[in-house]
Motif scaffolding. Structure first.
Motif, PDB file in Angstrom:
ATOM      1  N   UNK A 119      56.560  31.004  32.745  1.00 18.60           N
ATOM      2  CA  UNK A 119      56.376  32.116  34.044  1.00 18.60           C
ATOM      3  C   UNK A 119      57.776  32.806  33.786  1.00 18.60           C
ATOM      4  N   UNK A 120      57.862  33.787  33.595  1.00 17.21           N
ATOM      5  CA  UNK A 120      59.013  34.433  33.785  1.00 17.21           C
ATOM      6  C   UNK A 120      59.376  35.758  34.347  1.00 17.21           C
ATOM      7  N   UNK A 121      61.248  36.394  35.036  1.00 18.01           N
ATOM      8  CA  UNK A 121      61.065  36.460  35.164  1.00 18.01           C
ATOM      9  C   UNK A 121      62.314  37.865  34.892  1.00 18.01           C
ATOM     10  N   UNK A 122      62.101  38.499  34.003  1.00 17.65           N
ATOM     11  CA  UNK A 122      63.114  39.548  33.536  1.00 17.65           C
ATOM     12  C   UNK A 122      64.538  40.282  33.889  1.00 17.65           C
ATOM     13  N   UNK A 151      52.167  32.958  25.706  1.00 19.31           N
ATOM     14  CA  UNK A 151      53.557  34.436  25.935  1.00 19.31           C
ATOM     15  C   UNK A 151      53.972  34.254  26.919  1.00 19.31           C
ATOM     16  N   UNK A 152      55.545  34.770  27.530  1.00 16.61           N
ATOM     17  CA  UNK A 152      56.021  34.805  28.533  1.00 16.61           C
ATOM     18  C   UNK A 152      55.281  35.644  29.727  1.00 16.61           C
ATOM     19  N   UNK A 153      55.379  35.506  30.869  1.00 16.63           N
ATOM     20  CA  UNK A 153      54.226  35.938  32.236  1.00 16.63           C
ATOM     21  C   UNK A 153      54.574  36.615  33.094  1.00 16.63           C
ATOM     22  N   UNK A 154      54.774  37.396  33.699  1.00 12.69           N
ATOM     23  CA  UNK A 154      55.456  37.638  34.715  1.00 12.69           C
ATOM     24  C   UNK A 154      54.730  37.875  35.946  1.00 12.69           C
ATOM     25  N   UNK A 155      56.337  36.876  37.011  1.00 15.51           N
ATOM     26  CA  UNK A 155      55.711  36.205  38.215  1.00 15.51           C
ATOM     27  C   UNK A 155      55.346  36.821  38.794  1.00 15.51           C
ATOM     28  N   UNK A 214      44.633  38.969  38.251  1.00 13.54           N
ATOM     29  CA  UNK A 214      45.966  38.479  36.808  1.00 13.54           C
ATOM     30  C   UNK A 214      44.663  37.291  37.011  1.00 13.54           C
ATOM     31  N   UNK A 215      44.791  36.618  37.339  1.00 16.28           N
ATOM     32  CA  UNK A 215      44.563  34.721  37.616  1.00 16.28           C
ATOM     33  C   UNK A 215      43.085  34.434  37.216  1.00 16.28           C
ATOM     34  N   UNK A 222      53.544  43.786  28.330  1.00 15.74           N
ATOM     35  CA  UNK A 222      53.278  42.018  29.313  1.00 15.74           C
ATOM     36  C   UNK A 222      52.280  41.724  30.045  1.00 15.74           C
ATOM     37  N   UNK A 223      51.863  40.527  30.296  1.00 17.55           N
ATOM     38  CA  UNK A 223      50.494  39.697  31.370  1.00 17.55           C
ATOM     39  C   UNK A 223      51.656  38.963  32.453  1.00 17.55           C
ATOM     40  N   UNK A 224      51.061  39.619  33.636  1.00 14.04           N
ATOM     41  CA  UNK A 224      51.106  39.494  35.161  1.00 14.04           C
ATOM     42  C   UNK A 224      50.712  37.872  35.442  1.00 14.04           C
ATOM     43  N   UNK A 225      50.662  37.261  36.602  1.00 11.41           N
ATOM     44  CA  UNK A 225      50.172  36.233  37.328  1.00 11.41           C
ATOM     45  C   UNK A 225      50.987  36.430  38.558  1.00 11.41           C
TER      46      UNK A 225
END
Length: 368
Positions: free
Chosen positions: A102-105, A58-62, A80-81, A72-75
């Motif tokens: 890797x996601x930035x909205x 799933x899209x994971x915020x950077x 989180x890692x 939503x999950x983060x990294x």
């Protein structure tokens, strides 16, 4: 000459051999909690879908700034890692590779997601034209984002690099850069949302620069054959669609072709909506300018997926919604077994186990 590949034959992606060409598409499911922390529920969910040739997370915020979706999950933290590690380990035990998206909205966010209630950021200060966004404060109208200053952009590129570094340490086999669906990178790519006059705006070459810098930053972490990019040339999701889309996305694919990426992921289907600015772009068009592994996505059936691969227009097909209610989707497609009824939309983004890990496999149904 007829292509001998089918959905169920192996495919080479860099130095990874996928056991089949049925890919689990990235699916936002909102089970990571307010701290955006991967957990045992998510581990179970992904492991249930282990028969996919490749799983795209799933899209994971950077970064905190990149947030724009509840739970939503983060990294972007070491915690989180570390929380992702049981997920990747569980899949590697089944020999299923997994890439982190890797996601930035960007502007598809709200001040209530941001530190100190700052405005969300974008390429330009152009408001997303939609009814509302789901926020920690409930449904809220979209806000006009703040245009990023030129000197801020390298910091976001570095956030992508750091996220890729954490993804590698967490055990992911590679990363997919989410440059589709109206999120931040797409906001830079498209003229509808990018009205900049600096080196990141104006010409197609300038609008591509942000994505180029991100790819090249991540190349310092992963080899090119562990990096993928996702594009959505036809979509109007998040109020997107630009007049010279064909010229733009052809150019992007040509540029990405120089890197020998793991794959190029094209949302070519129209199930999420079409901008109606001309004829839809096809995988065949991308095949002419991109020599590497090509993945199609959005609205595919077994039959249309097989036909696309047989025609040589794609190497892989990603399935999204069917994987929600069918953890054994690959087996069902391969054996012509019936699919479970689609998941109720209210369960797509709910925060608990119901509608997430409780869908039976065909064998479980058959055996009572």
């Amino acid at each position: 000459m007829t292509n001998t590949h089918t959905l169920f034959t192996p495919c080479q992606v860099g130095n990874i051999t996928l056991k089949n060409r049925v890919i689990m598409a990235p699916l936002t499911r909102s089970r990571a909690g307010e701290e955006r922390m991967p957990n045992d529920l998510m581990k179970q969910y992904y492991k249930q879908r282990k028969s996919a040739g490749l799983i795209i997370s799933e899209a994971t915020v950077i970064s905190r700034q990149g947030c724009g979706w509840l739970h939503s999950p983060g990294i972007y933290s070491d915690e989180q890692m570390e929380a992702w590690q049981p997920v990747t380990q569980a899949l590697h035990e089944t020999e299923t590779p997994i890439f982190l998206q890797l996601w930035h909205c960007g502007r598809a966010s709200h001040s209530s997601f941001q530190e100190n209630n700052q405005l969300p950021v974008s390429a330009s200060a152009i408001k997303l034209n939609d009814d509302y966004i789901h926020t920690p404060m409930g449904k809220q109208p979209y806000e006009t984002p703040r245009a990023l200053a030129t000197e801020e952009i390298p910091r976001i590129v570095e956030d992508y690099r750091l996220a890729a570094e954490r993804a590698k340490k967490a055990g992911f086999d590679g990363v997919e850069i989410h440059a589709a669906n109206g999120y931040l990178i797409d906001q830079f790519l498209q003229s509808k949302t990018n009205h900049r006059t600096d080196k990141y705006g104006g010409s197609i070459e300038n609008r591509y620069r942000f994505l180029k810098e991100i790819v090249e930053a991540i190349l310092t972490v992963f080899p090119a054959n562990r990096i993928a990019v996702r594009l959505s040339p036809n979509g109007n999701f998040n109020d997107m669609g630009s007049p010279k889309y064909r010229e733009l996305f052809t150019y992007i694919a040509q540029q990405l072709n120089h890197y020998d990426l793991a794959y190029l992921h094209i949302v070519d289907g129209l199930e999420f909506g079409f901008h109606n600015l001309g004829e839809p772009m096809t995988l065949a068009e991308f095949r002419k300018v991109f020599d590497g592994v090509l993945m199609g996505n959005c609205g595919y059936t077994k039959e249309s997926a097989e036909a696309t691969i047989q025609a040589g227009n794609a190497d892989l097909i990603a399935f999204g919604r069917p994987f929600i209610s069918n953890p054994d989707l690959v087996e069902r497609l391969a054996n012509n077994w019936p699919l479970n009824p689609p998941a109720d939309m209210k369960d797509w983004y709910s925060f608990d186990a119901e509608g997430y890990i409780d869908f039976p496999t065909y064998e479980e149904i058959k055996n009572g």
